[in-house]
Write a protein that holds these residues in place. Structure first.
Motif, mmCIF file in Angstrom:
data_model
loop_
_atom_site.group_PDB
_atom_site.id
_atom_site.type_symbol
_atom_site.label_atom_id
_atom_site.label_comp_id
_atom_site.label_asym_id
_atom_site.label_seq_id
_atom_site.Cartn_x
_atom_site.Cartn_y
_atom_site.Cartn_z
ATOM 1 N N ILE A 192 53.013 48.110 37.074
ATOM 2 C CA ILE A 192 52.827 48.126 38.385
ATOM 3 C C ILE A 192 54.506 48.569 38.985
ATOM 4 O O ILE A 192 54.373 49.172 39.823
ATOM 5 N N GLY A 193 55.254 47.837 38.401
ATOM 6 C CA GLY A 193 56.558 47.823 38.934
ATOM 7 C C GLY A 193 56.689 47.039 40.307
ATOM 8 O O GLY A 193 57.719 47.297 40.985
ATOM 9 N N ASN A 249 52.107 39.875 38.755
ATOM 10 C CA ASN A 249 51.484 40.461 39.967
ATOM 11 C C ASN A 249 50.031 40.125 39.785
ATOM 12 O O ASN A 249 49.214 40.530 39.133
ATOM 13 N N THR A 250 49.859 39.469 40.880
ATOM 14 C CA THR A 250 48.238 38.986 40.861
ATOM 15 C C THR A 250 47.488 39.618 41.991
ATOM 16 O O THR A 250 46.255 39.391 42.397
ATOM 17 N N ASP A 251 47.953 40.598 42.513
ATOM 18 C CA ASP A 251 47.444 41.529 43.769
ATOM 19 C C ASP A 251 45.988 42.268 43.214
ATOM 20 O O ASP A 251 45.149 42.010 43.647
ATOM 21 N N GLY A 252 46.271 42.896 41.935
ATOM 22 C CA GLY A 252 45.360 43.608 41.369
ATOM 23 C C GLY A 252 44.212 42.629 40.700
ATOM 24 O O GLY A 252 43.161 43.041 40.924
ATOM 25 N N ILE A 253 44.660 41.605 40.270
ATOM 26 C CA ILE A 253 43.584 40.681 39.667
ATOM 27 C C ILE A 253 42.841 40.083 40.799
ATOM 28 O O ILE A 253 41.574 39.913 40.653
ATOM 29 N N ALA A 301 48.934 48.393 42.390
ATOM 30 C CA ALA A 301 48.492 47.137 41.739
ATOM 31 C C ALA A 301 46.997 47.228 41.249
ATOM 32 O O ALA A 301 46.690 46.537 40.108
ATOM 33 N N ILE A 302 46.206 47.423 42.023
ATOM 34 C CA ILE A 302 44.709 47.559 41.765
ATOM 35 C C ILE A 302 44.338 48.604 40.582
ATOM 36 O O ILE A 302 43.566 48.171 39.852
ATOM 37 N N SER A 303 44.991 49.632 40.589
ATOM 38 C CA SER A 303 44.586 50.869 39.762
ATOM 39 C C SER A 303 44.838 49.929 38.316
ATOM 40 O O SER A 303 44.031 50.473 37.243
#
Length: 280
Positions: A88-89, A103-107, A135-137
């Protein structure tokens, strides 16, 4: 909450942080589980970021959430980065046990959607190609979607994100297009990561009324203010399953809680505190 000499501190760094929803949500969880923890928000200016990380480590702070504008820069001051966060970076959670970034945004988005249906083998369409979309992708890919397509007004930006996700090896089929060419006919899950519909422009939607929503569609809007966006109203009117942005906030916080403490987050308690704080 009783603060003692033994109290473990976790918190948030960002600039600004005054309106963060995280302290009431996490402190409600700690109180419910009778844990000797407290969550505090720290306003950290960009030039002070390295000092803040070093200071937090020296002060034995157990964990931090990271918000704008530090999510990318903070990676320079960590010893280890989770594999998906590296893709994600950006990092939004630090565990000081090993100075590792996550990174917990995507999860958070994935867990919200999977309350309704599994992502595995689904065709997913994401509107937007910014930080939230990125993040989600990667998590959509990680959780086994069959096809992913990214739409954006700036098609080159959508193409770059699509290429990055494709090159990760997590998913074979990744496409891109202009957001003006949205077609939902073969889509199982529609995700909006654009700010369209955010307060005060609450009646705006990222898709045209002409884009018919079929009955099997799931619609997730990462916008949480207002709770029921124009897009989600369209979904409800079309008798389509809505997923609210507040759920992403909830689950990304719960994931951070579990990283820091090793305990299962009390989701119901955190959701109650979050909805109360946001006035929903």
């Amino acid at each position: 909450m009783e603060i003692k000499g033994s109290t473990n501190i976790v918190g948030l760094i960002g600039h600004p942080v005054e309106h963060s929803f995280s302290p009431p949500m996490h402190n409600a969880a700690f109180e419910k589980l009778n844990m000797d923890y407290a969550y505090v928000a720290f306003n950290v200016k960009p030039n002070d970021l390295e000092s803040a990380i070093n200071g937090a480590e020296a002060l034995n702070i157990k964990g931090l959430n990271v918000t704008i504008p530090h999510k990318i820069e903070v990676m320079n001051y960590l010893d280890e980065i989770d594999e998906v966060a590296q893709l994600i970076g950006a990092v939004n959670t630090i565990d000081f046990k090993n100075l590792k970034g996550y990174n917990t945004d995507g999860i958070g988005a994935v867990r919200a959607i999977e309350e309704v249906a599994s992502i595995k083998n689904k065709n997913v369409l994401i509107a937007g190609a910014g930080g939230a979309s990125r993040a989600i992708s990667f998590y959509i890919a990680k959780y086994g979607a069959d096809n992913l397509k990214i739409l954006n007004r700036n098609v080159e930006k959508a193409q770059k994100l699509a290429n990055d996700v494709s090159n990760s090896g997590l998913i074979d089929n990744v496409g891109f297009d202009s957001i003006n060419n949205m077609d939902l006919s073969d889509v199982d899950i529609l995700i909006n990561t654009t700010p369209v519909g955010m307060h005060p422009n609450v009646d705006d939607t990222p898709i045209a009324q002409a884009c018919d929503m079929h009955e099997d569609l799931i619609v997730f809007d990462a916008v949480y203010n207002p709770n029921e966006t124009g897009l989600l109203r369209q979904a409800i009117e079309a008798d389509v399953k809505p997923v609210y942005g507040i759920k992403m906030l909830l689950y990304q916080g719960a994931e951070s809680f579990e990283i820091w403490t090793g305990k299962k987050a009390p989701i119901d308690v955190m959701q109650e505190a979050l909805t109360k704080y946001l006035g929903l």
